[in-house]
Scaffold this motif. Sequence first.
Motif, PDB file in Angstrom:
ATOM      1  N   LEU A 105     -51.660  14.050 -17.282  1.00  0.00           N
ATOM      2  CA  LEU A 105     -51.957  14.645 -18.587  1.00  0.00           C
ATOM      3  C   LEU A 105     -53.355  14.267 -19.047  1.00  0.00           C
ATOM      4  N   ASP A 106     -54.145  15.277 -19.349  1.00  0.00           N
ATOM      5  CA  ASP A 106     -55.482  15.092 -19.917  1.00  0.00           C
ATOM      6  C   ASP A 106     -55.576  16.023 -21.120  1.00  0.00           C
ATOM      7  N   GLN A 115     -57.044  21.102 -24.219  1.00  0.00           N
ATOM      8  CA  GLN A 115     -57.579  21.766 -25.410  1.00  0.00           C
ATOM      9  C   GLN A 115     -58.871  22.527 -25.094  1.00  0.00           C
ATOM     10  N   GLU A 116     -59.650  21.940 -24.196  1.00  0.00           N
ATOM     11  CA  GLU A 116     -60.894  22.595 -23.787  1.00  0.00           C
ATOM     12  C   GLU A 116     -60.604  23.912 -23.084  1.00  0.00           C
ATOM     13  N   LYS A 126     -61.554  27.684 -24.368  1.00  0.00           N
ATOM     14  CA  LYS A 126     -62.336  28.573 -23.510  1.00  0.00           C
ATOM     15  C   LYS A 126     -61.616  29.915 -23.314  1.00  0.00           C
ATOM     16  N   ILE A 127     -60.285  29.839 -23.135  1.00  0.00           N
ATOM     17  CA  ILE A 127     -59.498  31.076 -22.978  1.00  0.00           C
ATOM     18  C   ILE A 127     -59.627  31.941 -24.219  1.00  0.00           C
ATOM     19  N   ALA A 128     -59.568  31.317 -25.381  1.00  0.00           N
ATOM     20  CA  ALA A 128     -59.701  32.076 -26.638  1.00  0.00           C
ATOM     21  C   ALA A 128     -61.037  32.804 -26.704  1.00  0.00           C
ATOM     22  N   ILE A 162     -51.783  35.440 -25.573  1.00  0.00           N
ATOM     23  CA  ILE A 162     -52.481  34.926 -24.396  1.00  0.00           C
ATOM     24  C   ILE A 162     -52.554  33.407 -24.433  1.00  0.00           C
ATOM     25  N   GLN A 163     -52.770  32.850 -25.621  1.00  0.00           N
ATOM     26  CA  GLN A 163     -52.781  31.388 -25.755  1.00  0.00           C
ATOM     27  C   GLN A 163     -51.432  30.798 -25.347  1.00  0.00           C
ATOM     28  N   GLU A 164     -50.342  31.427 -25.798  1.00  0.00           N
ATOM     29  CA  GLU A 164     -48.999  30.947 -25.446  1.00  0.00           C
ATOM     30  C   GLU A 164     -48.759  31.070 -23.937  1.00  0.00           C
ATOM     31  N   THR A 165     -49.239  32.161 -23.370  1.00  0.00           N
ATOM     32  CA  THR A 165     -49.089  32.357 -21.926  1.00  0.00           C
ATOM     33  C   THR A 165     -49.797  31.251 -21.158  1.00  0.00           C
TER      34      THR A 165
END
Length: 280
Positions: free
Chosen positions: A234-235, A240-241, A245-247, A259-262
């Motif tokens: 776990l990091d 969160q990074e 970035k996905i957002a 998409i965040q949940e996915t």
Amino acid sequence: MEEIKTERQKMIDGELYFAADPELVAARKFAREQMKVINQEEDRYIRRQLIEETFGSTGTGCYIEPSISFDYGFNIHVGKNFYANFNSIFLDICPITIGDNCMFGPNAQLYTATHPLNPVKRNSGLEYGKPITLGDNVWLGGNVVITPGVTLGDNVVVAAGSVVTKSFPDNCVIGGNPARVIKEIEGDDARSPLEMQRQKIDHLDQQIVALLEERMTVVEAIVAVKKEESKAILDTSREQEVLKKIASFVENNRYNEAIQETYQGLMDASKRFQEEQLDE
């Protein structure tokens, strides 16, 4: 005041133009350089990026096998989920516009370029073209030739080896030289709007699974590094990074939460996989 068109604009507009114009010569030279780079690139993702930079426009999920040939590249516009098999030829003097979910067999050839019938004009160096337009869900078989000025409607299937010299409407199978209608696509062959959307999902899922497998290969490499360096699975900061970035990649904000949940679920599954690998 009458507008004075450049030779490039005359070419795109389907008017007589001189191909020896310096601007067009330079554009063709650049296109040949791009073709060489694209066709020699083995990494499919880099090749896709090069195609996106070269074509006039591309939708998501565009994939073209090597090799491809084109006159300019900037007159080629392809929709979502476009796939072309080996040795595609696009003579894009005029615009070539291809809809969503289209597939090309090997050696598909689209010619917008033509020449004057009058030998005096032809020998003078004057050329012209006619645009080609393909609707959504068009499938070209191997060695199909599409000649200048052809428009194909949605859901058209072109049999292998056909030479298409005129336009055809939606929902038909065509074939021959010159191509003619072989059958209408109706009844069981016609897809409902829901079936069409589900087929798009199936096609996208196939691409997503391939990418997920590549991602898991990288995850396995990360596990090996963590084992060697005795690092924890776990990091939180990295997680969160990644989500941040996905957002930033999401263009339609309506899809951001889903998409965040996915991706959160994807990372959770990745952590479980890493834990299982470390326990072995």
